[in-house]
Design an enzyme around this catalytic site. Structure first.
Site, PDB file in Angstrom:
ATOM      1  N   SER A   1       7.053   3.713   3.043  1.00 19.53           N
ATOM      2  CA  SER A   1       6.014   3.101   3.158  1.00 19.53           C
ATOM      3  C   SER A   1       4.801   3.725   3.005  1.00 19.53           C
ATOM      4  O   SER A   1       3.574   3.212   3.160  1.00 19.53           O
ATOM      5  CB  SER A   1       5.919   2.157   4.458  1.00 19.53           C
ATOM      6  OG  SER A   1       6.867   1.148   4.473  1.00 19.53           O
TER       7      SER A   1
ATOM      8  N   LYS B   1       2.182   2.791   0.410  1.00 21.62           N
ATOM      9  CA  LYS B   1       1.165   1.766   0.717  1.00 21.62           C
ATOM     10  C   LYS B   1      -0.347   2.431   0.596  1.00 21.62           C
ATOM     11  O   LYS B   1      -1.288   1.577   0.423  1.00 21.62           O
ATOM     12  CB  LYS B   1       1.491   1.029   1.797  1.00 21.62           C
ATOM     13  CG  LYS B   1       2.687   0.236   2.052  1.00 21.62           C
ATOM     14  CD  LYS B   1       3.025  -0.804   3.138  1.00 21.62           C
ATOM     15  CE  LYS B   1       4.158  -1.687   3.270  1.00 21.62           C
ATOM     16  NZ  LYS B   1       5.383  -0.820   3.196  1.00 21.62           N
TER      17      LYS B   1
ATOM     18  N   SER C   1       2.811  -2.508   8.295  1.00 21.79           N
ATOM     19  CA  SER C   1       3.403  -2.181   6.986  1.00 21.79           C
ATOM     20  C   SER C   1       4.245  -3.259   6.298  1.00 21.79           C
ATOM     21  O   SER C   1       5.394  -3.013   5.894  1.00 21.79           O
ATOM     22  CB  SER C   1       4.403  -0.934   7.653  1.00 21.79           C
ATOM     23  OG  SER C   1       4.883  -0.174   6.486  1.00 21.79           O
TER      24      SER C   1
END
Length: 425
Positions: free
Chosen positions: A65, A68, A129
């Site tokens: 993640s 992102k 997230s």
């Protein structure tokens, strides 16, 4: 006589021992931080890119993640350019809604029959997230997940990152994103970068759009409040104020966690201590073991940097040692003073001072001709500390722009002729 020689030998031996101790000091300080469990780690000055700690930082690994941050950079860029608006309503496809209902993934529940604002999806992507939320933002921005990934790839290439592997906005495996997967990719494929690459993305995000930190420092927020899909989002960043890995006095206010089977526990952090912001990257910290290892590793690196190094400030226009003037053969004055075009910081080991820093200048043009105007670019300078090159994230980061501190008019023809005659003799 023998006694005198004995005394001399003792003095010489003591001097050698002292020099050896000084030479070993940086190594010993670094040894303490190399005990981090992460397979890769990095610390850099957020503005200049100066590398302050590195462990396997060029090795390309899954980033989960942390992907992102790149996706959010593109979203913020689109907002600043007017392509997206904060209150714009976003429709969610059935597949993206399906991803959001996967309980094995971090998500806020999305419904294909509803719309969500860009702001809501943005905050869900950063604070919680939320995987489907960032995919929905990418589709809204580019028209499809494939086109958004193409933009992600183009962006990192523009930054000089050539070894990244990017397949979706969230950092999930391709098997987890269903029909949003990038065409002709293996189901097991997931985004990969080096710690250096991740630090470049993080520094670009923080420096270009510092407002992102207003969101990443939030410990909780509501999503879809007042609906049956309402979620109280809680940050995964345990280093923020009030959380269990909070570091008093370090002002950690970001940035992004990442977790997957291949990536292990990852974290890109940033702290602003005494006005000096540092970005850290920890990758694959104790996979399958303690989830907070990424935070304790980050704490170790941050403490190492702020404890063992001193930031030396240089003001805009300041003249640099050994790079402070250029020759102007045809000018009224034959030299022009040079200063840096913007303020900068160079970190040195605590036992060192500003005197340990020297510079090598490189003139833009082989022959500088008059007239020279104030502020004109004259060349660049690169720093050395104790005659050793300073390491930076990217080659361009090492170059400090030098500009003229004042104007220099062209000398009249008689002066130039006289100089020519004198130069012969």
């Amino acid at each position: 006589m023998l006694k005198k020689w004995k005394q001399k030998l003792i003095v010489i031996f003591s001097a050698i021992l002292m020099l050896s101790t000084l030479a070993l000091a940086p190594t010993q300080a670094n040894a303490a931080v190399t005990n981090i469990s992460a397979k890769a780690g990095l610390a850099v000055d957020a503005k200049t890119g100066q590398i302050l700690y590195s462990k396997n930082s060029s090795k390309v690994m899954p980033i989960a993640s942390m992907s992102k941050m790149l996706a959010i950079y593109i979203i913020l860029k689109s907002i600043h350019e007017g392509k997206l608006k904060w209150d714009q309503r976003v429709h969610v496809s059935a597949n993206v809604a399906k991803i959001s209902r996967n309980t094995e993934l971090t998500n806020v529940p999305l419904n294909a029959s509803r719309t969500y604002t860009v702001r809501d999806l943005y905050k869900a992507s950063l604070i919680y997230s939320a995987n489907a939320a960032v995919i929905a933002l990418g589709v809204a921005q580019a028209g499809s997940s494939e086109k958004f990934v193409n933009e992600m790839r183009a962006q990192v290439n523009a930054w000089g990152i050539t070894d990244a592997k990017l397949y979706n906005a969230a950092g999930l495996t391709e098997s987890e994103v269903g029909t949003e997967a990038y065409p002709n990719t293996a189901k097991s494929a997931e985004n990969e970068m080096s710690a250096n690459d991740v630090a470049v993305v993080a520094s670009k995000l923080v420096n270009t759009y510092p407002e992102v930190l207003n969101t990443t420092k939030e410990t909780s927020a509501w999503f879809a409040k007042g609906t049956d899909d309402a979620v109280k989002m809680t940050t995964h960043n345990e280093m923020l104020a009030g959380d269990e890995n909070y570091m008093k006095g370090y002002n950690v206010d970001g940035l992004k966690t990442g977790t997957s089977d291949k990536a292990g526990n990852c974290f890109t952090g940033t702290a602003n201590k005494n006005g000096h912001r540092v970005i850290t990257v920890v990758m694959n910290a104790n996979p399958g073991k303690k989830a907070d290892a990424r935070f304790t590793n980050t704490e170790t690196i941050m403490k190492y940097v702020y404890t063992n190094f001193t930031p030396i400030r240089y003001k805009k226009g300041e003249q640099l040692k050994q790079a402070n003037k250029f020759k102007v053969p045809e000018g009224k004055t034959t030299t022009v003073k040079a200063g840096i075009s913007q303020a900068t910081t160079i970190w040195v080991a605590n036992k060192q001072s500003k005197q340990a820093i020297s510079f090598i200048s490189n003139q833009t043009k082989k022959n500088l001709t008059a007239p020279v105007t104030k502020g004109q670019k004259l060349g660049t300078a690169t720093a050395k500390i104790a005659d050793k090159n300073v390491s930076y994230l990217q080659a361009g980061d090492a170059k400090l722009q030098l500009v003229a501190k004042k104007s220099v008019e062209k000398a009249n023809i008689f002066v130039r002729m006289w100089r020519s005659v004198v130069s012969v003799f």
